[in-house]
Design a protein around this motif. Structure first.
Motif, PDB file in Angstrom:
ATOM      1  N   LEU A 209       0.784  -1.227   0.000  1.00 36.68           N
ATOM      2  CA  LEU A 209       0.000   0.000   0.000  1.00 36.68           C
ATOM      3  C   LEU A 209       0.820   1.283   0.000  1.00 36.68           C
ATOM      4  CD1 LEU A 209      -2.601  -1.162   2.669  1.00 36.68           C
ATOM      5  CD2 LEU A 209      -2.837  -1.252   0.185  1.00 36.68           C
ATOM      6  N   GLY A 210       2.083   1.204   0.424  1.00 34.32           N
ATOM      7  CA  GLY A 210       2.898   2.407   0.508  1.00 34.32           C
ATOM      8  C   GLY A 210       3.442   2.836  -0.841  1.00 34.32           C
ATOM      9  N   GLN A 211       3.888   4.089  -0.904  1.00 33.47           N
ATOM     10  CA  GLN A 211       4.532   4.624  -2.105  1.00 33.47           C
ATOM     11  C   GLN A 211       5.703   5.486  -1.635  1.00 33.47           C
ATOM     12  OE1 GLN A 211       1.382   6.729  -4.099  1.00 33.47           O
ATOM     13  NE2 GLN A 211       0.582   4.905  -5.094  1.00 33.47           N
ATOM     14  N   HIS A 212       6.924   4.986  -1.844  1.00 25.37           N
ATOM     15  CA  HIS A 212       8.093   5.725  -1.375  1.00 25.37           C
ATOM     16  C   HIS A 212       9.327   5.124  -2.038  1.00 25.37           C
ATOM     17  CE1 HIS A 212      11.045   7.464   1.438  1.00 25.37           C
ATOM     18  NE2 HIS A 212      10.105   8.314   1.762  1.00 25.37           N
ATOM     19  N   PRO A 213      10.320   5.937  -2.375  1.00 28.75           N
ATOM     20  CA  PRO A 213      11.537   5.389  -3.000  1.00 28.75           C
ATOM     21  C   PRO A 213      12.243   4.354  -2.126  1.00 28.75           C
ATOM     22  CG  PRO A 213      11.457   7.784  -3.221  1.00 28.75           C
ATOM     23  CD  PRO A 213      10.345   7.413  -2.314  1.00 28.75           C
ATOM     24  N   GLN A 214      12.121   4.476  -0.801  1.00 30.31           N
ATOM     25  CA  GLN A 214      12.742   3.527   0.127  1.00 30.31           C
ATOM     26  C   GLN A 214      11.687   2.657   0.815  1.00 30.31           C
ATOM     27  OE1 GLN A 214      14.010   7.006   0.340  1.00 30.31           O
ATOM     28  NE2 GLN A 214      15.389   6.207  -1.236  1.00 30.31           N
ATOM     29  N   LEU A 215      10.701   2.219   0.049  1.00 28.80           N
ATOM     30  CA  LEU A 215       9.578   1.491   0.642  1.00 28.80           C
ATOM     31  C   LEU A 215      10.027   0.202   1.321  1.00 28.80           C
ATOM     32  CD1 LEU A 215       6.522   1.438   1.044  1.00 28.80           C
ATOM     33  CD2 LEU A 215       6.314   0.208  -1.122  1.00 28.80           C
ATOM     34  N   GLU A 216      10.953  -0.527   0.718  1.00 34.04           N
ATOM     35  CA  GLU A 216      11.418  -1.781   1.312  1.00 34.04           C
ATOM     36  C   GLU A 216      12.088  -1.517   2.670  1.00 34.04           C
ATOM     37  OE1 GLU A 216      12.316  -5.756   1.989  1.00 34.04           O
ATOM     38  OE2 GLU A 216      11.049  -4.943   0.395  1.00 34.04           O
ATOM     39  N   ALA A 217      12.878  -0.465   2.757  1.00 32.17           N
ATOM     40  CA  ALA A 217      13.540  -0.137   4.024  1.00 32.17           C
ATOM     41  C   ALA A 217      12.524   0.253   5.095  1.00 32.17           C
ATOM     42  CB  ALA A 217      14.540   0.999   3.811  1.00 32.17           C
ATOM     43  N   ILE A 218      11.488   0.966   4.704  1.00 31.81           N
ATOM     44  CA  ILE A 218      10.431   1.359   5.648  1.00 31.81           C
ATOM     45  C   ILE A 218       9.702   0.126   6.163  1.00 31.81           C
ATOM     46  CG2 ILE A 218       8.221   2.572   5.844  1.00 31.81           C
ATOM     47  CD1 ILE A 218       9.387   4.557   3.712  1.00 31.81           C
ATOM     48  N   ALA A 219       9.326  -0.758   5.239  1.00 28.63           N
ATOM     49  CA  ALA A 219       8.614  -1.981   5.633  1.00 28.63           C
ATOM     50  C   ALA A 219       9.482  -2.865   6.529  1.00 28.63           C
ATOM     51  CB  ALA A 219       8.169  -2.745   4.388  1.00 28.63           C
ATOM     52  N   LEU A 220      10.775  -2.945   6.227  1.00 29.11           N
ATOM     53  CA  LEU A 220      11.686  -3.749   7.052  1.00 29.11           C
ATOM     54  C   LEU A 220      11.783  -3.200   8.468  1.00 29.11           C
ATOM     55  CD1 LEU A 220      14.677  -4.723   4.735  1.00 29.11           C
ATOM     56  CD2 LEU A 220      13.183  -6.281   5.997  1.00 29.11           C
ATOM     57  N   ALA A 221      11.822  -1.880   8.607  1.00 26.52           N
ATOM     58  CA  ALA A 221      11.871  -1.281   9.946  1.00 26.52           C
ATOM     59  C   ALA A 221      10.615  -1.626  10.734  1.00 26.52           C
ATOM     60  CB  ALA A 221      12.037   0.233   9.830  1.00 26.52           C
TER      61      ALA A 221
END
Length: 423
Positions: A209-221
């Motif tokens: 659902l997210g949209q961000h250039p660093q989406l994978e890093a955000i989800a991992l956190a």
């Protein structure tokens, strides 16, 4: 959840239940048409969600996640975040101490004011607010940002940390709040199993659902906010080299937020962060310790010497029982899986036991007339009991994967680890 081979999604029933409650408070618009896998339109773009749709949606497979199709035209997300942030900054003494520099406060508020919130994340934010989870998420976000600023993290990392911390508990929206495991004190392993999945759900939903250039890093956190640097956390038991800085900071912030709700929060938090060295991000722990030292002492009622010593004696007796049961298990004939479970349990128990003995509490009887020491004894025993309970939960989950003979041999140990502790 997604079925990758057929690209089908189903609406989570617990998410739908919360969404129906949100509908009673504000309009929910279908921003992108909701379609079945064959392309047929179930709800057209621009239409408004109605109560009757909550009978239709659970019975349908969808072409894309329901959350990605909805929007809240009347929900002012950034204004709500600013209002709640101002209130938290006014109410929380530890947060004030952490963000005592005006530049740090302004930096945190600037990050929040510019968070990239797409319609799907805005819906989740409103649902967190409705479920009274937003204040915790926002407080965790402010603590995380404060720790990032105070430990010298790059400004480029701040937005990632803010999004991950703010939404770290969205997995709770997909779990049954009325699940018997959540309410029954006697079913601690079941409650633990039910709760352990929420970081995984949050991770998957942010990626969807997210949209961000660093989406994978955000989800991992988000996935890592209950992990510990020594591998004692969950859900993946990852260690320091596998954990990102954002997840490590959010772990410290999340623990801080939860313990602020307890009696004697400052002393309790300091003990929890420092009792087992190597669990948490070390510079963040040092920052929190300095902030806690600068606060006035808690004025809550102090325990008596009798209360403190009774708690310590009960804990030492419990540790003795656990030690005896572990020694007995070493004499049993266990399968390879049983031996592995026993080895892990013994390693964790040894760490917990050493953390207690390193405080010198077991030899504190002659000094227990000192008021500060009485409180420290009581809080240390509560912290150790909490860790023993979690070890019992961990062991109970391991038992599920063992054969019946091994599982039966571990039952007495699980019972002692879980006995007499709150759910």
């Amino acid at each position: 959840m997604s079925n990758a081979s057929r690209a089908q999604y189903s609406a989570n029933p617990h998410f739908l239940h919360t969404l129906s409650g949100l509908l009673a408070r504000q309009a929910i618009v279908v921003e992108h048409a909701i379609s079945a896998p064959d392309g047929s339109i179930l709800l057209t773009s621009g239409s408004r969600l109605q109560p009757r749709h909550f009978q239709l949606l659970p019975q349908q497979q969808l072409r894309s996640p329901l959350e990605s199709s909805l929007a809240l035209p009347d929900f002012a997300a950034h204004r709500l975040l600013r209002e709640k942030s101002d209130q938290l900054l006014a109410d929380q003494a530890l947060l004030q101490q952490l963000l005592q520099k005006t530049t740090h406060r302004h930096a945190c508020l600037a990050v929040l004011e510019n968070l990239p919130l797409n319609p799907a994340l805005t819906v989740l934010l409103a649902m967190l607010d409705q479920q009274q989870l937003l204040e915790h998420g926002l407080l965790c976000c402010l603590f995380s940002l404060g720790l990032a600023l105070r430990t010298g993290q790059s400004s480029a990392l701040l937005e990632q940390i803010a999004l991950a911390a703010l939404f770290h508990d969205i997995g709770e929206l997909y779990l049954d709040a009325g699940h018997p495991a959540q309410a029954a004190a006697g079913s601690a392993p079941l409650a633990w199993r039910h709760r352990m999945v929420h970081p995984l759900i949050a991770y998957r939903q942010m990626l969807q659902l997210g949209q961000h250039p660093q989406l994978e890093a955000i989800a991992l956190a988000m996935l890592q906010h209950h992990e510990r640097l020594d591998g004692s956390g969950y859900p993946r038991r990852e260690k320091e080299k596998q954990l990102g800085i954002a997840g490590q900071l959010i772990a410290v912030a999340d623990l801080s937020c939860r313990l602020l709700q307890k009696s004697h929060p400052g002393q309790r938090l300091d003990i929890a962060l420092r009792i087992i060295p190597g669990e948490f991000h070390r510079p963040a722990v040092a920052v929190m310790h300095r902030a806690l030292q600068q606060l006035d002492k808690d004025t809550a009622a102090m325990p008596t010497s009798a209360q403190a010593m009774a708690a310590l004696h009960a804990l030492l007796k419990r540790i003795g029982e656990i030690t005896h049961l572990l020694l007995n298990l070493q004499e049993e004939t266990l399968t390879a899986a049983g031996q592995a479970a026993l080895g892990r349990c013994m390693g964790q128990f040894d760490t917990i036991q050493r953390s207690l003995f390193s405080t010198g509490m077991q030899a504190s009887q002659p000094l227990a007339q000192e008021e500060d020491l009485q409180l420290e004894i009581l809080l240390v025993t509560e912290e150790i009991n909490w860790r023993l309970r979690n070890l019992g939960r961990d062991l109970s989950l391991a038992q599920d994967k063992l054969g019946p003979d091994d599982a039966m041999l571990f039952q007495s140990l699980s019972s002692v680890l879980l006995a007499g502790t709150p759910a």
